[in-house]
Design a protein around this motif. Sequence first.
Motif, PDB file in Angstrom:
ATOM      1  N   ARG A   7       0.878  -1.197  -0.142  1.00 54.21           N
ATOM      2  CA  ARG A   7       0.003  -0.116  -0.061  1.00 54.21           C
ATOM      3  C   ARG A   7       0.809   1.168  -0.013  1.00 54.21           C
ATOM      4  NH1 ARG A   7      -4.458   1.956   4.665  1.00 54.21           N
ATOM      5  NH2 ARG A   7      -4.723   4.206   3.885  1.00 54.21           N
ATOM      6  N   THR A   8       0.301   2.400  -0.287  1.00 51.51           N
ATOM      7  CA  THR A   8       0.995   3.618  -0.647  1.00 51.51           C
ATOM      8  C   THR A   8       0.445   4.544   0.439  1.00 51.51           C
ATOM      9  OG1 THR A   8       2.259   3.286  -2.822  1.00 51.51           O
ATOM     10  CG2 THR A   8       2.092   5.438  -1.826  1.00 51.51           C
ATOM     11  N   TYR A   9       1.169   4.991   1.418  1.00 55.31           N
ATOM     12  CA  TYR A   9       0.503   5.954   2.254  1.00 55.31           C
ATOM     13  C   TYR A   9       0.885   7.363   1.918  1.00 55.31           C
ATOM     14  CZ  TYR A   9      -0.426   2.230   5.384  1.00 55.31           C
ATOM     15  OH  TYR A   9      -0.954   0.896   6.127  1.00 55.31           O
ATOM     16  N   ALA A  10       0.081   8.649   1.955  1.00 59.33           N
ATOM     17  CA  ALA A  10       0.453   9.761   1.873  1.00 59.33           C
ATOM     18  C   ALA A  10       0.788  10.168   3.037  1.00 59.33           C
ATOM     19  CB  ALA A  10      -0.748  10.746   1.722  1.00 59.33           C
ATOM     20  N   PHE A  11       1.883  11.136   3.441  1.00 58.53           N
ATOM     21  CA  PHE A  11       2.500  11.549   4.522  1.00 58.53           C
ATOM     22  C   PHE A  11       1.443  11.714   5.849  1.00 58.53           C
ATOM     23  CE2 PHE A  11       4.252  14.526   7.962  1.00 58.53           C
ATOM     24  CZ  PHE A  11       5.221  13.812   8.269  1.00 58.53           C
ATOM     25  N   PRO A  12       0.230  12.434   5.540  1.00 64.37           N
ATOM     26  CA  PRO A  12      -0.628  13.003   6.619  1.00 64.37           C
ATOM     27  C   PRO A  12      -1.283  11.335   7.133  1.00 64.37           C
ATOM     28  CG  PRO A  12      -0.823  14.142   4.671  1.00 64.37           C
ATOM     29  CD  PRO A  12      -0.038  13.346   4.379  1.00 64.37           C
ATOM     30  N   GLU A  13      -1.231  10.202   6.427  1.00 66.91           N
ATOM     31  CA  GLU A  13      -1.832   9.084   6.820  1.00 66.91           C
ATOM     32  C   GLU A  13      -0.947   8.465   7.692  1.00 66.91           C
ATOM     33  OE1 GLU A  13      -4.565   7.243   3.660  1.00 66.91           O
ATOM     34  OE2 GLU A  13      -2.484   7.841   2.653  1.00 66.91           O
ATOM     35  N   LEU A  14       0.237   8.911   8.062  1.00 63.78           N
ATOM     36  CA  LEU A  14       1.304   8.438   8.948  1.00 63.78           C
ATOM     37  C   LEU A  14       1.316   9.119  10.292  1.00 63.78           C
ATOM     38  CD1 LEU A  14       4.257   7.408   6.194  1.00 63.78           C
ATOM     39  CD2 LEU A  14       2.290   6.135   7.191  1.00 63.78           C
ATOM     40  N   THR A  15       0.576  10.292  10.265  1.00 57.99           N
ATOM     41  CA  THR A  15       0.888  11.171  11.341  1.00 57.99           C
ATOM     42  C   THR A  15      -0.119  10.846  12.527  1.00 57.99           C
ATOM     43  OG1 THR A  15      -0.487  12.668  10.581  1.00 57.99           O
ATOM     44  CG2 THR A  15       1.876  12.708   9.938  1.00 57.99           C
ATOM     45  N   GLY A  16       0.211  11.335  13.696  1.00 61.17           N
ATOM     46  CA  GLY A  16      -0.520  11.416  14.777  1.00 61.17           C
ATOM     47  C   GLY A  16      -1.447  10.194  15.151  1.00 61.17           C
ATOM     48  N   GLY A  17      -2.677  10.275  15.402  1.00 59.80           N
ATOM     49  CA  GLY A  17      -3.707   8.895  15.614  1.00 59.80           C
ATOM     50  C   GLY A  17      -3.507   7.898  14.477  1.00 59.80           C
ATOM     51  N   HIS A  18      -3.366   8.322  13.343  1.00 57.93           N
ATOM     52  CA  HIS A  18      -3.338   7.350  12.215  1.00 57.93           C
ATOM     53  C   HIS A  18      -2.160   6.117  12.233  1.00 57.93           C
ATOM     54  CE1 HIS A  18      -5.922   9.971  10.006  1.00 57.93           C
ATOM     55  NE2 HIS A  18      -5.226  10.920   9.960  1.00 57.93           N
ATOM     56  N   SER A  19      -0.978   6.789  12.855  1.00 52.65           N
ATOM     57  CA  SER A  19       0.166   5.779  13.061  1.00 52.65           C
ATOM     58  C   SER A  19      -0.173   4.680  13.905  1.00 52.65           C
ATOM     59  CB  SER A  19       1.272   6.407  13.547  1.00 52.65           C
ATOM     60  OG  SER A  19       0.854   6.773  15.304  1.00 52.65           O
ATOM     61  N   ARG A  20      -1.193   4.748  14.818  1.00 54.74           N
ATOM     62  CA  ARG A  20      -1.531   3.459  15.459  1.00 54.74           C
ATOM     63  C   ARG A  20      -2.178   2.352  14.470  1.00 54.74           C
ATOM     64  NH1 ARG A  20      -4.514   6.005  18.541  1.00 54.74           N
ATOM     65  NH2 ARG A  20      -3.257   6.145  20.412  1.00 54.74           N
ATOM     66  N   ASP A  21      -2.951   2.867  13.402  1.00 58.67           N
ATOM     67  CA  ASP A  21      -3.580   1.697  12.405  1.00 58.67           C
ATOM     68  C   ASP A  21      -2.475   1.166  11.710  1.00 58.67           C
ATOM     69  OD1 ASP A  21      -5.833   2.508  13.473  1.00 58.67           O
ATOM     70  OD2 ASP A  21      -6.216   4.173  12.034  1.00 58.67           O
ATOM     71  N   VAL A  22      -1.531   2.100  11.256  1.00 56.49           N
ATOM     72  CA  VAL A  22      -0.316   1.603  10.351  1.00 56.49           C
ATOM     73  C   VAL A  22       0.524   0.770  11.052  1.00 56.49           C
ATOM     74  CG1 VAL A  22       1.878   2.443   9.090  1.00 56.49           C
ATOM     75  CG2 VAL A  22      -0.131   3.873   9.115  1.00 56.49           C
ATOM     76  N   PHE A  23       0.899   1.023  12.681  1.00 57.22           N
ATOM     77  CA  PHE A  23       1.858  -0.218  13.230  1.00 57.22           C
ATOM     78  C   PHE A  23       0.761  -1.524  13.492  1.00 57.22           C
ATOM     79  CE2 PHE A  23       3.993   3.472  15.136  1.00 57.22           C
ATOM     80  CZ  PHE A  23       4.963   3.289  14.241  1.00 57.22           C
ATOM     81  N   PHE A  24      -0.514  -1.384  13.390  1.00 58.03           N
ATOM     82  CA  PHE A  24      -1.311  -2.798  13.551  1.00 58.03           C
ATOM     83  C   PHE A  24      -1.300  -3.386  12.139  1.00 58.03           C
ATOM     84  CE2 PHE A  24      -5.564  -4.533  12.964  1.00 58.03           C
ATOM     85  CZ  PHE A  24      -5.333  -5.463  14.194  1.00 58.03           C
ATOM     86  N   GLU A  25      -1.190  -2.615  11.008  1.00 53.90           N
ATOM     87  CA  GLU A  25      -1.421  -3.251   9.681  1.00 53.90           C
ATOM     88  C   GLU A  25      -0.128  -3.691   9.218  1.00 53.90           C
ATOM     89  OE1 GLU A  25      -2.961   0.079   7.358  1.00 53.90           O
ATOM     90  OE2 GLU A  25      -5.039   0.004   8.569  1.00 53.90           O
ATOM     91  N   VAL A  26       1.164  -2.875   9.583  1.00 56.09           N
ATOM     92  CA  VAL A  26       2.420  -3.441   8.783  1.00 56.09           C
ATOM     93  C   VAL A  26       3.299  -3.632   9.893  1.00 56.09           C
ATOM     94  CG1 VAL A  26       3.944  -2.513   7.315  1.00 56.09           C
ATOM     95  CG2 VAL A  26       1.733  -1.701   7.069  1.00 56.09           C
TER      96      VAL A  26
END
Length: 610
Positions: free
Chosen positions: A409-428
Amino acid sequence: MPGTGRPVATPEAPSAYRSSLPWRLFDGLSTRIDRRYGWDRLPLPLGLAVLVGLRNELRKKNLHDANLLPSTGQPPIGPPPTSNDARTADGTYNDLDDPRMGMAGSRFGRNVALAAVDADPQRTMMEPSPREVSRRLLTRHEFAPATTVNAIVAAWLQFMIKDWFSHGPGDAAHAHQVPLSADDPWPEHPMAVPRIVPDPTRPAGAAGPPTSVNALTHWWDLSSIYGTTPEEAARFRTGEGGKLRIEPGGVVPLPADDPAHDPTREPGWWVGMGMLISLFALEHNAICDRLRADHPQWTDDQLFTCARLVNAAVVAKIHTVEWTPAVISHPITRVAMRANWFGIAGERLRRRFGRISASEVVSGIPGSPTNHYGVPYSLTEEFTSVYRMHPLVPDDYPVKSVATGETLRTYAFPELTGGHSRDVFFEVSLADLFYSFGTEYAGAIVLHNFPRGLQEFVRPDGRLMDLAAVDILRVRELGVPRYNDFRRQLRMKPAASFEELSDDAETVATLREVYGDVEKVDLMVGMFAEKRPKGFAFSDTAFRIFILMASRRLNSDRFFTKDYDARVYTEAGIEWIDDATMARVLLRHFPELAPALDPRANAFAPWHRP
């Protein structure tokens, strides 16, 4: 400072550091050679010698104590620690003669003379509008990659900054009002930018240059992981075996149900920072296991405090001999930065025989005598200004599988910031994230390359900000001289025209339209525009502050100087530091990265794609 037994700096004599006549002649000659030829155009041995002379001159003329300015008193201090062989959470008692030095809540110093600091920055704060500078000169229309370094470089820098300095959350109640042009799409006119929180130790209405305090400790102590208060440190610990809390998957806790202690709600938090904080929390725990094998009788506190020392030294070594040479990959600077740690005698001789000389030039700074060069240690406002390197951040992050190389998947930088990071660490997985960052380029630190996601960045508190405009505003607000005056303070030639800043006719025209006068060019804009030494990702102007402060952070810290030995660190701890590289740290915790990452390689250079 009275009672410390050290030389006292005064406004007339900013640094009491003096050298012998031969050294003064050598230093002066080095400056003249640099101004005429440029250190980077010299043969390697001569270039190294000139850098030594330039650093000596910087130590003599560019360390200035902001505590000499009016003050209502110093920050309170707690009782001495029970042992002098451990770092304190708030940075106190590093210097035992001056226990407040470098503590959290103490003032930033200066690298320019106090008289050169703008005493009334409000007067020219909006000339020209920081937002206009952002739109016209910093906006990224097409990503310009830095093809010699990978995206971990940007994450590492943010990880370091969270350890080094913070001016605090800002005073939104007394915000700057940034004027905007009529065609500016920003949703609110004018743009409101919170002010830096006033220095609590500065008398109201006191004349002179502005001062501010560091919310973090000034020491290189890995407070990004361990916090700056005993309460923070206790919250991060398990209470057993000296270890830190780690969640399944190797990620540090991100408690969504505890907003007061959720790091994803802090400004500046993103996936890159979480990756590195988690990596070195894992490293801390591995160090604890190694220490416990040699010292099974040690308590939780003994294991924790020693592991913290070792872990912080590993990070300092990696930054000194790997990160910095990666971003300033000139043959002279690669040797010079390694010499900061190992000396010109080199790593092999250092590891086999230890120090062969008290001289930092011969045997490196770690283990050498502590030296403040006549000025109490602190980080500086100019140091914080030259470390504004947000163009390193890419806009998009393809996340790939280390096992297959497939893009997940390709993430835009805002999708890696703040509370979004919790989802990224769960997924990847962390291994896939490091592989993905390692195989992508960072951005070049140049004009027209500021990340889109940071020009329209929504902070965790919901506030919209243009970080490019804020960066320009902050440097002005701190009274840091503009580009040409800054170079004069460093004894560098100022730019006589806009054409000297750039070879691109369109950029020159825009600079002229925005500023009108080359003397008004902002420090950050000038550094992004100027021609660089070969292999440099950032400017030679910024490099002058680096060669001064990179050494100073080690020279002044007793845990990197007189207390850097097996007595404090243990034999196992010193061996751990000697063996550590960024690649080996990564492979220790994520061995599946081995096909992409050579353990002998600089892990901040682009990785191999299997």
